[in-house]
Design an enzyme around this catalytic site. Structure first.
Site, PDB file in Angstrom:
ATOM      1  N   SER A  61      -0.953  -3.909   9.925  1.00 51.76           N
ATOM      2  CA  SER A  61       0.279  -3.697   9.171  1.00 51.76           C
ATOM      3  C   SER A  61       1.470  -4.161  10.005  1.00 51.76           C
ATOM      4  O   SER A  61       1.480  -5.286  10.490  1.00 51.76           O
ATOM      5  CB  SER A  61       0.401  -2.237   8.746  1.00 51.76           C
ATOM      6  OG  SER A  61       1.370  -2.107   7.722  1.00 51.76           O
TER       7      SER A  61
ATOM      8  N   HIS B 135      -5.772   0.420   3.053  1.00 52.47           N
ATOM      9  CA  HIS B 135      -4.953  -0.265   4.050  1.00 52.47           C
ATOM     10  C   HIS B 135      -5.407   0.098   5.464  1.00 52.47           C
ATOM     11  O   HIS B 135      -5.529   1.274   5.810  1.00 52.47           O
ATOM     12  CB  HIS B 135      -3.494   0.129   3.843  1.00 52.47           C
ATOM     13  CG  HIS B 135      -2.504  -0.674   4.629  1.00 52.47           C
ATOM     14  ND1 HIS B 135      -2.625  -2.030   4.835  1.00 52.47           N
ATOM     15  CD2 HIS B 135      -1.346  -0.313   5.252  1.00 52.47           C
ATOM     16  CE1 HIS B 135      -1.604  -2.455   5.536  1.00 52.47           C
ATOM     17  NE2 HIS B 135      -0.817  -1.430   5.818  1.00 52.47           N
TER      18      HIS B 135
END
Length: 559
Positions: free
Chosen positions: A238, A369
């Protein structure tokens, strides 16, 4: 020290080329297999920036170009024709990226000292009368060493159990100690800004990269009894994937770079993000945190005027190892534009005779994620063996999910030259997806990053041109909730001349917004939002700050 980019005795033989319309886990795959007589990893060079002495004259003005810039075209308008010219061409790209995207990465400070132990690394830097310090923890695998190592941003990157299981140490680096989030651009904090000023125009990503480079300085000076300075990697996921990507591009001592799900401001091409449905807008990536350099503000609305794009940052890593991992299940992460960056950068790898040193993998089952994924375990092991342990020679693999499959041909008007001084290679082989669904695994237990998507993408349509009605309505769509924050999307109907009031419960605090012009009252608990030309939807991220109570309240009036 200069390392030749020529690859001796490399011979590629195309065995088969098959095009199959396969639908397995949403992946339509083109299969192309190659073999090599020799696929050894290149040794990393011993300096941070080999081309630092190259003369570079940056352009005085910029022109718009909807296509990706030609990575082989020098600033004087000519194209490189030999592999040896890449060093100075890379330096041109580096300086363009610093000036317009990330901000300047200062050279090694006047003094860098520190220690390396079996449990940690300390770094002390001083320059121009200013000093700062930071540290990182070390986890060694079994054995006596010395060990290769991977710097893991905030403990969130490639699977650390696989890394240590391969015999590679983990350096757990807290980038926020070098460049803190949650600060305004005019008052940046952390070790980097202690040295170079809180109003430095350099963004956090480059500051984080600078911090890793200083860790490498200390490892180089330590004598190599615990960690090997010539066998280092970096990874993050991320926003930490953004940091890992920039770190690997700007320090040539890193043998293996592994960014994961880096999203807007990371690997995906800037030019592709505005047209990729649901991806985080460049304006949001710029304003969410001061990750990018201050100068990038001029390009958030029109990246076509950028003289550089991220496929060239991919190319900056060449010919060193690069393993890019992406998630096509979350639109916010712009994986389609990420695949174009990888394919464009792979053209430079091929021209340098290092086409087998880049891997890209977005064909995954689990859309969580930053999850630990079974699909990535084998290529991760192969990359560790090849570039850090130097016990393997597996060729890289390009495996793109059809959910987010970009087409390089749509983005370039340049061709890949045959550079003298080595044998160009074909692209890394792509492989067919597994015939059965692989098992899924739970996401890591560490705190999730902040650069995650809201659940609904704000539309980009222009406000209506007809006379607005006399009223408006604002409705909230609850987004993803993490341990310390959550996202909220707001949709406005009725008048295009709206003013939305958002009231939050203290000590909760709105940390970032997108697609609006926003202002706050003196208490900081009431935000006034107005349209900024990006349609009638907007969003914001709220920090819990110890209070997980009521969601914000919204109301709308005609302004």
């Amino acid at each position: 020290m200069r390392i030749s980019l020529a690859r001796s005795k490399i011979r590629w033989r195309v065995i088969a080329l098959a095009i199959a319309a396969l639908t397995v886990a949403g992946a339509a795959t083109v299969v192309a297999r190659t073999t090599t007589a020799e696929a050894a990893a290149p040794a990393p060079i011993g300096v941070e920036d080999e081309g630092a002495s190259c003369p570079v004259s940056l352009p005085g003005s910029l022109t718009s170009n909807a296509k990706l810039p030609d990575p082989f075209k020098k600033l004087d308008g000519t194209r490189i024709s030999t592999q040896s010219e890449w060093t100075c061409r890379r330096e041109e790209i580096e300086q363009l990226a610093e000036k317009y995207v990330y901000g300047t990465k200062p050279a090694k400070p006047a003094s860098v000292t520190g220690t390396v132990s079996r449990t940690g690394i300390t770094v002390n830097v001083s320059d121009n009368g200013r000093s700062a310090s930071f540290s990182a923890s070390v986890s060694l695998p079994s054995g006596t060493g010395p060990f290769p190592a991977v710097v893991v941003f905030a403990g969130l990157g490639a699977d650390t159990s696989t890394i240590q299981g391969a015999g590679v140490a983990v350096i757990n680096y807290n980038p926020l100690s070098v460049g803190a989030e949650g600060t305004p651009r005019t008052n940046k904090q952390g070790a980097f800004y202690t040295l170079y000023g809180s109003s430095s125009s350099t963004g956090l990503l480059m500051a984080w990269a600078w911090g890793v480079s200083r860790i490498i300085d200390v490892i180089q000076q330590s004598g190599g009894s615990i960690l090997k300075a010539d066998a280092l990697g970096v990874t993050g996921c991320s926003r930490y994937g953004k940091g890992a990507f920039v770190t690997g591009a700007f320090d040539e001592r890193i043998a293996l770079t592994m960014p994961i799900e880096s999203g807007s401001g990371g690997a995906p091409i800037f030019r592709g993000i505005p047209g990729e449905s649901g991806s985080q807008p460049l304006s949001s990536a710029y304003s969410e945190q001061p990750w990018l350099g201050d100068a990038f503000s001029s390009f958030t609305g029109n990246p076509n005027t950028l003289p550089v794009d991220t496929h060239e940052m991919v190319a900056m890593v060449a010919p060193r190892g690069l393993f890019m991992m992406e998630n096509p299940h979350i639109d916010w992460l712009a994986a389609k534009s990420g695949s174009v960056a990888a394919l464009g950068g792979a053209e430079v790898y091929k021209a340098l005779g290092a086409g087998d040193n880049i891997s890209y993998w977005s064909d995954i089952q689990d859309g969580t994620h930053c999850a630990v994924r079974p699909e990535w375990k084998t290529p991760l092991q192969q990359n560790l063996q090849k570039f850090l342990l130097r016990t393997g020679n597996a060729a890289g693999v390009i495996r793109v999910s059809s959910l987010k499959s970009g087409n390089l041909a749509d983005w370039r008007d340049w061709t890949t030259p045959t550079l003298t001084g080595g044998t160009p290679t074909s692209a890394p082989p792509t492989s067919a997806p597994p015939t059965s669904a692989p098992p899924t695994s739970a996401p890591p237990t560490s705190a999730p990053p902040t650069s995650a998507p809201p659940t609904s993408a704000p539309p980009t349509s222009a406000p209506p041109t007809s006379a607005p009605p006399a009223s408006c309505t604002a409705s909230m769509v609850a987004g993803t909730v993490w341990g310390d924050r959550y996202n909220t999307a707001v949709n406005v109907t009725g008048s295009s001349n709206w003013v939305v009031t958002v009231t939050i419960t203290a000590p909760q605090k709105i940390s970032s917004t997108w697609n609006i012009s926003a202002s706050w009252d003196s208490s900081g608990n009431v935000m006034t939002a107005r349209p900024n030309g990006n349609g009638n939807s907007f969003g914001f991220t709220t920090m819990f700050n110890g209070n997980t109570g009521a969601r914000p309240r919204v109301s709308c009036r005609v302004g």
